[in-house]
Enzyme design. Structure first.
Site, PDB file in Angstrom:
ATOM      1  N   SER A  24       0.831  -1.249  -0.097  1.00  0.00           N
ATOM      2  CA  SER A  24      -0.052   0.099  -0.066  1.00  0.00           C
ATOM      3  C   SER A  24       0.804   1.358   0.007  1.00  0.00           C
ATOM      4  CB  SER A  24      -1.081  -0.069   1.337  1.00  0.00           C
ATOM      5  OG  SER A  24      -0.171  -0.387   2.384  1.00  0.00           O
ATOM      6  N   ASN A 111      -2.026  -2.527  13.447  1.00  0.00           N
ATOM      7  CA  ASN A 111      -3.490  -2.324  13.502  1.00  0.00           C
ATOM      8  C   ASN A 111      -3.924  -1.305  13.936  1.00  0.00           C
ATOM      9  OD1 ASN A 111      -3.350  -4.770  12.046  1.00  0.00           O
ATOM     10  ND2 ASN A 111      -4.235  -5.883  13.734  1.00  0.00           N
ATOM     11  N   HIS A 157     -40.307  21.864 -11.334  1.00  0.00           N
ATOM     12  CA  HIS A 157     -40.391  20.999 -12.635  1.00  0.00           C
ATOM     13  C   HIS A 157     -39.507  21.891 -13.804  1.00  0.00           C
ATOM     14  CE1 HIS A 157     -43.679  18.899 -10.812  1.00  0.00           C
ATOM     15  NE2 HIS A 157     -43.814  20.218 -10.361  1.00  0.00           N
ATOM     16  N   SER A 278     -13.984  26.720 -27.496  1.00  0.00           N
ATOM     17  CA  SER A 278     -14.011  25.560 -28.394  1.00  0.00           C
ATOM     18  C   SER A 278     -13.141  25.675 -29.493  1.00  0.00           C
ATOM     19  CB  SER A 278     -15.359  25.331 -28.963  1.00  0.00           C
ATOM     20  OG  SER A 278     -15.383  24.671 -29.985  1.00  0.00           O
ATOM     21  N   LYS A 284     -17.907  30.151 -28.926  1.00  0.00           N
ATOM     22  CA  LYS A 284     -18.431  29.132 -27.819  1.00  0.00           C
ATOM     23  C   LYS A 284     -17.719  29.819 -26.332  1.00  0.00           C
ATOM     24  CE  LYS A 284     -19.962  25.137 -27.751  1.00  0.00           C
ATOM     25  NZ  LYS A 284     -21.147  24.724 -27.679  1.00  0.00           N
ATOM     26  N   ASN A 286     -17.727  27.934 -22.819  1.00  0.00           N
ATOM     27  CA  ASN A 286     -18.243  26.512 -22.311  1.00  0.00           C
ATOM     28  C   ASN A 286     -18.002  26.594 -20.652  1.00  0.00           C
ATOM     29  OD1 ASN A 286     -19.390  25.550 -24.542  1.00  0.00           O
ATOM     30  ND2 ASN A 286     -17.050  24.599 -25.000  1.00  0.00           N
ATOM     31  N   GLU A 291     -19.441  21.838 -15.345  1.00  0.00           N
ATOM     32  CA  GLU A 291     -19.814  20.388 -15.809  1.00  0.00           C
ATOM     33  C   GLU A 291     -18.873  19.525 -15.038  1.00  0.00           C
ATOM     34  OE1 GLU A 291     -19.157  22.138 -20.077  1.00  0.00           O
ATOM     35  OE2 GLU A 291     -20.335  20.299 -20.510  1.00  0.00           O
ATOM     36  N   TYR A 318      -9.766  -6.473  12.838  1.00  0.00           N
ATOM     37  CA  TYR A 318      -8.867  -6.016  11.314  1.00  0.00           C
ATOM     38  C   TYR A 318      -8.932  -7.143  10.202  1.00  0.00           C
ATOM     39  CZ  TYR A 318      -5.435  -4.480   8.232  1.00  0.00           C
ATOM     40  OH  TYR A 318      -4.722  -4.027   7.146  1.00  0.00           O
ATOM     41  N   GLN A 323      -7.311  -2.263   4.131  1.00  0.00           N
ATOM     42  CA  GLN A 323      -6.273  -1.280   3.533  1.00  0.00           C
ATOM     43  C   GLN A 323      -6.886  -0.653   2.479  1.00  0.00           C
ATOM     44  OE1 GLN A 323      -2.067  -2.923   3.175  1.00  0.00           O
ATOM     45  NE2 GLN A 323      -2.523  -2.895   1.132  1.00  0.00           N
ATOM     46  N   LYS A 326      -8.057   3.546   1.801  1.00  0.00           N
ATOM     47  CA  LYS A 326      -7.361   4.684   1.793  1.00  0.00           C
ATOM     48  C   LYS A 326      -7.414   5.499   0.470  1.00  0.00           C
ATOM     49  CE  LYS A 326      -4.305   3.019   5.197  1.00  0.00           C
ATOM     50  NZ  LYS A 326      -5.132   1.841   5.227  1.00  0.00           N
TER      51      LYS A 326
HETATM   52  N1  ARG Z   1      -1.276  -1.505   5.201  1.00  0.00           N
HETATM   53  C1  ARG Z   1      -2.092  -1.970   6.334  1.00  0.00           C
HETATM   54  C2  ARG Z   1      -3.250  -1.084   6.170  1.00  0.00           C
HETATM   55  O1  ARG Z   1      -3.350  -0.112   5.636  1.00  0.00           O
HETATM   56  C3  ARG Z   1      -1.568  -1.748   7.816  1.00  0.00           C
HETATM   57  C4  ARG Z   1      -2.234  -2.471   8.669  1.00  0.00           C
HETATM   58  C5  ARG Z   1      -1.462  -3.768   8.606  1.00  0.00           C
HETATM   59  N2  ARG Z   1      -2.087  -4.787   9.519  1.00  0.00           N
HETATM   60  C6  ARG Z   1      -2.042  -6.037   9.495  1.00  0.00           C
HETATM   61  N3  ARG Z   1      -2.402  -6.857  10.512  1.00  0.00           N
HETATM   62  N4  ARG Z   1      -1.557  -6.747   8.255  1.00  0.00           N
HETATM   63  O2  ARG Z   1      -4.490  -1.645   6.693  1.00  0.00           O
END
Ligand code: ARG
Length: 461
Positions: A24, A111, A157, A278, A284, A286, A291, A318, A323, A326
């Site tokens: 990640s 975690n 409407h 345009s 034009k 725009n 949009e 967990y 993950q 994010k």
């Molecule tokens: N990269 C992991 C996440 O974003 C961190 C936590 C990892 N924990 C684990 N038990 N593998 O969630």
């Protein structure tokens, strides 16, 4: 080679594809500052409670600060092999300070580490969104003050309904964005708890002080349940839902701007800085920014549904699925920040064509309700009957191809003999809006009163 963090149990390293799906670091490097902050607070607490030595804690702190600087200066080598930001930083810490680095992770797990980092990040973003919303509301309040008496057609409407003022329309959006702002504030209160010290899931046997780390990190208090602490992501879901709702408001506004800026409507003209031309049609101009605001709302909605779907089947606590929280939140945040900035710019800069608005406000028999109300007020006719009488007047005006105010007194008398010349006073759009002084109504005086209310409220916000 076997993994340096958990290599003890493993004879060989991961397949390349395992590494690719697992990593990640490509996106969670965004959490570097929060990760360093969390680790500093944790290590200081470990020393205060006698779990590690003050000397080790000092080495850890110096090392973390050096790493922060390396990252900020662009001198940090991120490695996919090290999976995520937490292990990248810890591995570098070991390079810098040696064995003391290995003590930082005492009484902690990735975690609770990722949970605290992400909360810190989302909380900051909530504050950024709050500021941006305040700016947008302020822009609307300014335009409302300027256009408290500018008449435009109000629609239902998308058909002409009754005349309203542009200032009133602007304040409708101030209301919506202020509710978004209050949703942001509510969400901050709920998420303002530190999960650090929940460890992997069950808490820890070390004599840690979670109140101390919570305070050091600016949280109101520590979370109460270690299992919940590492498995909860509803603050992220709340961010995405707030973003989707605000996005919906922005998108409706964007749609109105698209309509208003057509030559057919001509209610507003976007500034050159918020429109495009345009490549083939020279005439034009725009409304691309509007949009795109409308379109990006789809992305926000997608992220909300995406994360809801990730979370819905997960047993406590967990799972690696989490993950995936994010990228959804990072992209939604970047998208929403941009949408709010672009919209604030458009609203501040657009030129309002009051003449076109007024002309349109008078078309479509927009004062028919005023005519019916006059019959009720002056002649004591029940509203339902007045509605019929007015309908006949509209039909006659349509037949003669004129507006209601251009019917003659004879025309009107032929429809109802009680009608007098006084009725013409309510048939102008200006008088129509002026009469709607009920609390929250569209009358210029009422709009000005509301502008004063908003100015006071924004000063405190
Ligand atoms: N990269 C992991 C996440 O974003 C961190 C936590 C990892 N924990 C684990 N038990 N593998 O969630």
């Amino acid at each position: 080679a076997s993994n340096q963090m958990w290599g003890g149990r493993f004879a060989s390293g991961p397949a390349a594809i395992m590494e690719a799906i697992n990593a990640s670091i490509g996106y969670d490097r965004k959490l570097y500052a929060q990760d360093v902050r969390g680790s500093l607070a944790h290590s200081e607490m470990l020393a205060k409670t006698g779990i590690i030595s003050a000397d080790d804690s000092k080495k850890i702190a110096d090392g973390l600060k050096a790493i922060l600087k390396e990252i900020e200066d662009g001198n940090f080598a991120f490695s996919t092999k090290l999976e995520d930001i937490h292990m990248n930083i810890e591995a570098r810490l070991a390079e810098l300070i040696g064995p003391a680095a290995g003590r930082l992770h005492t009484a902690r797990s990735r975690n609770d580490q990722v949970a605290v980092d992400f909360r810190l990040w989302v909380k900051d973003e909530f504050h950024r969104v709050a500021e941006a919303l305040k700016g947008l509301i302020a822009a609307f309040v300014e335009r409302a003050e300027e256009h408290a008496a500018t008449v435009m057609p109000g629609f239902t409407h998308l058909q002409t309904a009754q005349p309203v003022t542009f200032g009133h329309h602007c304040l409708a959006y101030a209301e919506m964005f202020a509710r978004d702002l209050s949703r942001v504030r509510d969400a901050i209160v709920r998420m303002d708890e530190s999960p650090l010290g929940a460890a992997a899931l069950a808490g820890t046997g070390f004599p840690i002080d979670r109140h101390m780390t919570a305070k050091a990190l600016g949280f109101r208090e520590p979370t109460r349940n270690s299992l919940d602490s590492v498995s909860d992501r509803d603050y992220a879901l709340e961010f995405l839902s707030v973003a989707s709702i605000a996005g919906t408001h922005l998108s409706r506004l964007a749609e109105e701007i698209v309509i208003w800026s057509t030559p057919q409507f001509g209610f507003v003209r976007l500034s050159d800085s918020f429109s495009t031309g345009s490549s083939i049609m020279p005439q034009k101009k725009n409304p691309d920014a509007a949009e795109l605001v409308r379109a990006k709302t789809g992305r926000l909605n997608g992220h909300l549904i995406g994360l809801l779907t990730v979370m819905k089947g997960l047993p406590l606590t967990y799972s690696k699925d989490m993950q995936e929280d994010k990228e959804a939140v990072f992209d939604a945040a970047e998208t929403l920040d941009l949408m709010l900035a672009a919209m604030t710019g458009m609203v501040r800069d657009m030129t309002v064509n009051a003449a076109a608005m007024k002309k349109a406000a008078g078309s479509g028999f927009s004062t028919a309700t005023d005519l019916a109300d006059w019959l009720v007020r002056e002649l004591g006719i029940p509203f339902r009957e007045a509605h019929h009488v007015t309908g006949r007047a509209v039909a006659l005006a349509e037949e003669k191809k004129v507006g209601l105010e251009k019917l003659t007194l004879e025309d009107l008398k032929s429809i109802h003999e009680g009608i007098t010349a006084d009725i013409f006073s309510v048939l102008s759009v200006q008088n129509s809006v002026k009469s709607r002084q009920s609390f929250g109504g569209t009358a210029p005086a009422e709009v000005r009163r509301q502008v004063r209310y908003w100015k006071k409220r924004l000063a405190k916000a």
